[in-house]
Design an enzyme around this catalytic site. Structure first.
Site: not given
Length: 272
Positions: A9, A44
């Site tokens: 991430d 994201g």
């Protein structure tokens, strides 16, 4: 165990609060790549907002973007696989957003669109302007999100921010219950809305399997709720020290914050 894939991430994990990568992390990841380990970004973010980090890591793997909504090949400059949000559902979300006076970004095709500039949007734009021109993400102010959604080829997600996080949670709950969409917190004051069934873990598993590996061959790092589908289903899921306690409780291991060299230390211990 010898892991063959490292999944990372970005925000709150690999990146410091200043959106930089620690030199220790860069060195460890470079050594892992030289040892034949696959390094993959699972974020994201929109693919247009990953350039500086992808290039700093000198990657050749595709990136998993928008919480698993799609897989993007930077070398070919194209989407490999995707499950975008249907236009009609996006239009219903926009209608509800207008009723609730909640604003944010709409991620489409190769750009991030906004109708009203919130503090979150301003910060994102300013970060982009701080980059060299060839690395800057594309933000576009549009007169109508509805019209823009109708014209988009692919709608990846909404990234919504609102000062009243309780109201934002209530909005997300309503969207999930009434429309069956996926709503995940990707930051302390941001909820992402995308097509149901998309997740970082699902898209990562698809890519890992295509490489001839299994999820138990993966070492993954994350810090937020949108990382859980990944952290809980890999061989070793590592939560950052700056993560919420609920994330830490569901990860296999907890390390220091994103200001400490825990990622590098874990890679050295488990991979190199």
């Amino acid at each position: 165990m010898s892991y063959r894939v490292i999944a990372l991430d970005l925000d709150g994990t690999l990146l410091t609060p200043r959106k930089t990568i620690l030199p220790e992390s860069l060195e460890a990841l470079q050594k892992a790549r030289q040892a034949g380990i696959k390094i993959v970004i699972v974020t994201g973010r929109h693919h247009v907002a990953i350039h500086p980090f992808y290039q700093a890591l000198a990657l050749d793997t595709p990136a998993i973007c928008c919480n698993g909504a799609y897989l993007y090949d930077y070398q070919a400059k194209k989407v490999i696989s995707a499950d975008p949000l249907p236009t009609e559902q996006a239009l219903r979300v926009i209608e509800k957003l207008e009723e609730a006076a909640i604003h944010g970004l709409l991620y489409v095709d190769n750009a991030m669109l906004y109708q009203t500039e919130t503090g979150h949007v301003t910060r994102a734009i300013n970060w982009g302007l701080s980059l060299p021109e060839h690395q800057r993400p594309t933000f576009i102010k549009v007169p109508s999100l509805s019209r823009a959604a109708k014209e988009a080829e692919s709608i990846w997600k909404f990234a919504l921010s609102y000062p009243d996080t309780r109201a934002l949670q209530q909005f997300a709950d309503e969207v999930e219950q009434e429309m069956g969409l996926a709503c995940e917190w990707s930051w302390h004051d941001q909820v992402d809305i995308a097509r149901a069934g998309n997740s970082k873990g699902k898209r990562l598993a698809e890519w890992v399997n295509a490489q001839g590996y299994q999820m138990h061959d993966v070492l993954a790092f994350g810090d937020n709720y949108n990382d859980l589908s990944m952290l809980e289903n890999v061989g070793l899921g590592v939560a950052m020290g700056n993560a919420d306690d609920a994330i830490k409780a569901r990860a296999h291991r907890v390390i220091g914050t994103n200001l400490e060299p825990g990622i590098a230390q874990t890679i050295c211990q488990e991979v190199l």
